[in-house]
Enzyme design. Structure first.
Site, mmCIF file in Angstrom:
data_model
loop_
_atom_site.group_PDB
_atom_site.id
_atom_site.type_symbol
_atom_site.label_atom_id
_atom_site.label_comp_id
_atom_site.label_asym_id
_atom_site.label_seq_id
_atom_site.Cartn_x
_atom_site.Cartn_y
_atom_site.Cartn_z
ATOM 1 C CE LYS A 13 42.875 39.499 37.293
ATOM 2 N NZ LYS A 13 44.271 39.024 37.076
ATOM 3 N NE ARG A 90 44.158 45.408 35.184
ATOM 4 C CZ ARG A 90 44.493 44.993 33.973
ATOM 5 N NH1 ARG A 90 45.485 45.595 33.338
ATOM 6 N NH2 ARG A 90 43.835 44.010 33.385
ATOM 7 N NE ARG A 125 45.680 34.712 28.989
ATOM 8 C CZ ARG A 125 45.888 35.695 29.862
ATOM 9 N NH1 ARG A 125 45.268 35.679 31.030
ATOM 10 N NH2 ARG A 125 46.731 36.669 29.589
ATOM 11 N NE ARG A 158 45.480 39.148 26.602
ATOM 12 C CZ ARG A 158 45.292 39.475 27.873
ATOM 13 N NH1 ARG A 158 44.256 39.010 28.543
ATOM 14 N NH2 ARG A 158 46.141 40.274 28.482
ATOM 15 N NE ARG A 169 49.719 41.212 30.920
ATOM 16 C CZ ARG A 169 49.142 40.120 30.412
ATOM 17 N NH1 ARG A 169 49.726 39.463 29.432
ATOM 18 N NH2 ARG A 169 48.006 39.695 30.886
#
Length: 221
Positions: A13, A90, A125, A158, A169
Site C-alpha cells: 500500500k 481498518r 522492508r 520497523r 497483524r
C-alpha cells in the site's frame, strides 16, 4: 478523487500510495506513518507507551484515537482537492465513522498478495521514517544501500516487522478488515463509486500501469 487503499500489512500500500499521490497530486495520508510520527513528537509518555504496546503486539489502536489523529489531518487545505487513505479505515466501525463525519469516498483499490509472500516482503522492508517512503531490499531497493533516495538519510526496519507480530497483524486483518471488502463492494453498484481488486504479484511498473489505467478511466466519468 477520494481513494482508500485496502489490503493486509505488507501488501504494498505504501509504495502505490506514493505513486498515486504524486501522479494525481493527491494528499497521501498514511495512518501508520502519522501514528509513528505522533509517537516521536508526543509529550504524553503514558499515551505513547499505550500506543507503542498496541503496535509492537500487532494489535489495532482503538478507533477513537485513530480517527482523532486522522480527522486533524483531513482538515488540512490540501485535502480539499482529494486524498488517498492508506491504513484507514481498518474495520467497519471506522468506515461508519467516515460516513457519519460525511467524509465521502468514491474509489476503493484492494491490493492482493498471498500471505507467504507478504511475510517475505515485510521482513525485507525498509522505511524512511520522516517521509514514510518505503523500500525493499529485493523488490524495491534504494539506490544506495540502507539510504533514502531523496535525502540520503538512513533507512530503518520497523520494530513490528518480525514474524510473531506479522502473523498477529495478518490475523487482525482477516478478523477486522476483511469485512470492509464486503461493505464497500455493496456500494460498488451505486453510481460514481469504483471498487477494483489488483493482483500485486507482478512488477511494480505493471501494477502502476494497472492503477493508472483504472484512475484515468474513473476521471472520465
Amino acid at each position: 478523487m477520494r481513494i482508500i487503499l485496502l489490503g493486509p500489512p505488507g501488501v504494498g500500500k505504501g509504495t502505490y500510495a506514493r505513486f498515486i499521490s504524486e501522479k494525481y497530486n493527491l494528499a497521501n495520508i498514511s495512518i501508520g506513518n502519522m501514528i509513528r510520527n505522533f509517537l516521536l513528537n508526543n509529550n504524553d509518555l503514558l499515551l505513547t507507551k499505550k500506543l507503542s504496546n498496541f503496535i509492537n503486539k500487532g494489535n489495532m489502536i482503538p478507533d477513537h484515537i485513530t480517527f482523532k489523529i486522522m480527522k486533524t489531518r483531513l482538515s488540512n487545505i490540501d485535502c480539499n482537492k482529494g486524498f488517498l487513505l492508506d491504513g484507514f479505515p481498518r474495520n467497519i466501525v471506522q468506515a461508519h465513522i467516515l460516513k457519519r463525519e460525511k467524509i465521502h469516498i468514491n474509489i476503493i483499490l484492494e491490493l492482493y498478495v498471498p500471505n507467504n509472500e507478504i511475510i517475505k516482503r515485510i521482513i525485507g522492508r525498509r522505511i524512511h521514517l520522516p517521509s514514510g517512503r518505503t523500500y525493499h531490499i529485493v523488490f524495491n531497493p534504494p539506490k544506495i544501500k540502507n539510504r533514502d533516495d531523496i535525502t540520503g538519510e538512513k533507512l530503518i526496519t520497523r520494530t513490528d516487522d518480525n514474524i510473531i507480530t506479522i502473523n498477529n497483524r495478518l490475523k487482525e486483518y482477516l478478523k477486522q478488515t476483511k469485512p470492509l471488502i464486503k461493505y464497500y463492494k455493496k456500494k460498488f453498484v451505486k453510481k460514481n463509486f469504483l471498487y477494483k481488486k489488483i493482483n500485486n504479484t507482478t512488477s511494480i511498473k505493471e501494477v502502476q500501469n494497472k492503477i493508472d489505467k483504472i484512475l484515468k478511466n474513473f476521471k472520465k466519468f
